[in-house]
Design a protein around this motif. Sequence first.
Motif, PDB file in Angstrom:
ATOM      1  N   LEU A 110       0.814  -1.214   0.000  1.00 13.12           N
ATOM      2  CA  LEU A 110       0.000   0.000   0.000  1.00 13.12           C
ATOM      3  C   LEU A 110       0.849   1.267   0.000  1.00 13.12           C
ATOM      4  N   ARG A 111       2.054   1.175   0.501  1.00 12.89           N
ATOM      5  CA  ARG A 111       2.856   2.374   0.754  1.00 12.89           C
ATOM      6  C   ARG A 111       3.059   3.217  -0.505  1.00 12.89           C
ATOM      7  N   ASP A 112       3.293   2.571  -1.643  1.00 11.85           N
ATOM      8  CA  ASP A 112       3.524   3.357  -2.863  1.00 11.85           C
ATOM      9  C   ASP A 112       2.414   3.173  -3.895  1.00 11.85           C
ATOM     10  N   ALA A 113       1.243   2.734  -3.446  1.00 13.75           N
ATOM     11  CA  ALA A 113       0.146   2.474  -4.375  1.00 13.75           C
ATOM     12  C   ALA A 113      -0.432   3.773  -4.936  1.00 13.75           C
ATOM     13  N   VAL A 114      -0.824   3.696  -6.209  1.00 10.64           N
ATOM     14  CA  VAL A 114      -1.601   4.741  -6.878  1.00 10.64           C
ATOM     15  C   VAL A 114      -2.777   4.032  -7.533  1.00 10.64           C
ATOM     16  N   ALA A 115      -3.987   4.490  -7.272  1.00 10.46           N
ATOM     17  CA  ALA A 115      -5.179   3.753  -7.670  1.00 10.46           C
ATOM     18  C   ALA A 115      -5.893   4.433  -8.840  1.00 10.46           C
ATOM     19  N   TYR A 116      -6.617   3.599  -9.587  1.00  8.72           N
ATOM     20  CA  TYR A 116      -7.360   4.044 -10.774  1.00  8.72           C
ATOM     21  C   TYR A 116      -8.737   3.411 -10.713  1.00  8.72           C
ATOM     22  N   GLU A 117      -9.776   4.236 -10.814  1.00  5.45           N
ATOM     23  CA  GLU A 117     -11.142   3.727 -10.739  1.00  5.45           C
ATOM     24  C   GLU A 117     -11.682   3.456 -12.136  1.00  5.45           C
ATOM     25  N   ILE A 118     -12.184   2.236 -12.338  1.00  6.36           N
ATOM     26  CA  ILE A 118     -12.802   1.848 -13.610  1.00  6.36           C
ATOM     27  C   ILE A 118     -14.298   1.687 -13.408  1.00  6.36           C
ATOM     28  N   TYR A 119     -15.049   2.466 -14.160  1.00 11.35           N
ATOM     29  CA  TYR A 119     -16.505   2.337 -14.204  1.00 11.35           C
ATOM     30  C   TYR A 119     -16.795   1.430 -15.393  1.00 11.35           C
ATOM     31  N   PRO A 120     -17.066   0.150 -15.172  1.00 10.26           N
ATOM     32  CA  PRO A 120     -16.953  -0.841 -16.255  1.00 10.26           C
ATOM     33  C   PRO A 120     -17.834  -0.570 -17.467  1.00 10.26           C
ATOM     34  N   GLN A 121     -19.065  -0.096 -17.250  1.00  4.63           N
ATOM     35  CA  GLN A 121     -19.958   0.095 -18.378  1.00  4.63           C
ATOM     36  C   GLN A 121     -19.511   1.226 -19.310  1.00  4.63           C
ATOM     37  N   SER A 122     -18.596   2.070 -18.829  1.00  2.00           N
ATOM     38  CA  SER A 122     -18.153   3.218 -19.617  1.00  2.00           C
ATOM     39  C   SER A 122     -16.677   3.152 -19.999  1.00  2.00           C
ATOM     40  N   PHE A 123     -16.021   2.031 -19.754  1.00  2.00           N
ATOM     41  CA  PHE A 123     -14.572   1.998 -19.940  1.00  2.00           C
ATOM     42  C   PHE A 123     -14.168   1.509 -21.331  1.00  2.00           C
ATOM     43  N   CYS A 124     -14.565   0.315 -21.707  1.00  2.00           N
ATOM     44  CA  CYS A 124     -14.242  -0.200 -23.034  1.00  2.00           C
ATOM     45  C   CYS A 124     -15.164  -1.366 -23.368  1.00  2.00           C
ATOM     46  N   ASP A 125     -15.783  -1.298 -24.539  1.00  2.00           N
ATOM     47  CA  ASP A 125     -16.736  -2.309 -24.999  1.00  2.00           C
ATOM     48  C   ASP A 125     -16.045  -3.249 -25.982  1.00  2.00           C
ATOM     49  N   SER A 126     -16.035  -4.536 -25.658  1.00  2.00           N
ATOM     50  CA  SER A 126     -15.347  -5.506 -26.523  1.00  2.00           C
ATOM     51  C   SER A 126     -16.259  -6.214 -27.510  1.00  2.00           C
ATOM     52  N   ASN A 127     -17.580  -6.204 -27.266  1.00  2.00           N
ATOM     53  CA  ASN A 127     -18.468  -7.026 -28.102  1.00  2.00           C
ATOM     54  C   ASN A 127     -19.450  -6.219 -28.936  1.00  2.00           C
TER      55      ASN A 127
END
Length: 539
Positions: free
Chosen positions: A12-29
Motif C-alpha cells: 500500500l505504501r507506494d500504491a496509486v489507484a485508478y477507478e474503472i466504471y466498467p460500463q463506460s470503460f471499453c466495450d469488446s463485443n
Amino acid sequence: MSSSFAPLPAWLRDAVAYEIYPQSFCDSNGDGIGDLPGAISKLDYVKELGADLIWLNPCFDSPFRDAGYDVRDYYQVAERYGTNEDLVRFFEEAHARGIRVLLDLVPGHTSDEHPWFKASGQHEPNPYTDWFIWNDSVWAYPEPPLRSIAGHAERDACYVTNFFHFQPALNFGFAHPDPSQPWQQPIDAPGPKAVRAEMRKVMEFWLEKGCDGFRVDMADSLVKGLGKEAAMRDLWGEMRTWMDEAYPEAVLLAEWSDPKSSIPSGFHLDFLIHFHSSAYTSLLRKPDGFGMGANKYAASFFDRSGRGSIREFLDVYEEAMEITNGLGYICLPSGNHDIAPRLAHNRTQADLEVVFAFLLTAPGIPFIYYGDEIGMPGVPGLPSKEGGYVRTQIRTPMQWDGSEKAGFSTADPEQFYLPLEPAGDRPNAADQQADPASLRSFVKEMIAFRREHPALLADGGYTTLHAADNHLPFVYQRSHEGKSMIIAVNPADRPAEVTLSADALQGNNGTLLKGRGKLKPNADTLVLSLPPVSFGIWS
C-alpha cells in the motif's frame, strides 16, 4: 496510536489507484456497453500510466436501476459485463502486470429483485424473514431518519430502504433497539448474525478467486439507530481481524468519509470525500454550488479567483491524519462516479496540473477516476441513466482515441451506454500518450516522481508550513528518514509569495525539482514565490 490489527500490507505504501466504471470503460463485443474483456484489453494502459491498484465499480448481477449498486446476486457477474471466468481472468491479467484489484462490495442493501428479499417479503416465515428490516404493520411508517416503503409485498409491513425505493436495507440490527418498536432487532439476533455471516461468505468467495480486497459502499450505514458507532466499530473490527488472519495482503477501503472513525474501526483506507464535512468539496468543487450555504468562501481552493479556503480542508484533514497515523491511509480522489462535476469542468490544463501536483504529493493513496488523467470534462445536462441523475454527466464513455466512436465501441454511437463528449476536439488517451506536453503525460510523470521519492509516499511525514485564508501559496513539507521536500501550490491567477522560517529548509538544499517558482534563503527566513497557477517542489 496503537492498534490491535495487523500492520498494513507493505504494497500500500507506494500504491496509486485508478477507478474503472466498467460500463463506460471499453466495450469488446459491440453492444455499446463496456465489459470485462474490454477492461482487460486496457490494463496495459493503466500500467503504463503508473497506477498499480484498480477499484472496479460493481460488476455483479443487477437490474441496473442504480448502475449496479442494486445487487441481485453477489456471486454472479452481470451478463452484460461477461462471466465469472472473465472476472477471474481480469484478476489474473492485472496481477501479471503488478496491478491489484478491489471489487465494489455493497453490503448494506440489495435489489428488491434479490431472491433473499423476495423470500423475506412472503407472509409465511422462512429462513430469510429477518434478513431485511421490516416493521410490523404496512400502516405504520418507521420514524426518520429511516426511509421506508409500504405495499410492496404480501407481508404486512413496511421495509426500510437505504437509498432508492428498490434498495431494501439488509438487517445488521439496531445498536439500541427501541423497546416500543419490537421489530427493531439487536445486532446479535439470528437475522443480523446470518446477514453478517453471509457477507463474509461473499467476501471469501471473491478473495479466493483472486481479488485483493473491497471498496465498501456506504460502509457506515449497516447498523441502524442511535449509538450505532460502537456497533459499527465492532462489526468492521471483526471483519478486519478475520482478513488479517485469512488474507493478510487484502485490504478494506471504506466509503465512510470519516477516516478518524473508519480507520481505527478496521479499515485500511478511507476516502475523504463529500460526506460528513465540506473539507473535500472545499478543495475542488465549490464554484458549482456544492457545500456553500452560509460559508463565506464562494469558490473552491483550486480556483483561479484565489478566494477559496485551504483551512476549511486542512482543519479536518490534519485532525484525521493525527488520529489515523500508523493505522491506515486517507485517500484523496480526483473524483469518482458519484462526484459531479468532473475535475476538468471549467478548468484548464494548467489548473489541472496544479491539482494533480497536490493530489500526487499529499499523504495517503491518490485515486484517479477514469478519464480525469486526460481532462474529460463530462457532459452536463444529460437525462438520468440507471439512477445517475446529476451524476450521469460524469459517467460518459472513456475517450481512447480521436475517431468518431472514440475507440470505446464498434457499436453505433446511438447505442452507447451514454453519449460521448460532443466537442470535436474532445481529449483522448492516444493523442495524449503521444504528446509529452499533455495532461496525461504530466500525470504519468508525477506518479513516477512520487515513487522516486520516499518522502512523497503514503506514509511519509507531513507538516503544514503555510496555510492561511486569503494568503497564497499553500506550502507543506513531506519527509522520510531525515530527507524532506517542500511543496507549494498557487491555484490563483496572480503571483503568490510567503516568508517562511529558515527552519523549514532543514533536510532540504533548496533545489527546485518540479514546477516553477523560487525559494530564496535569507538570514533567518526563506522567501518562497510562485507565478500564477503554478506549483513548485524543492528538495
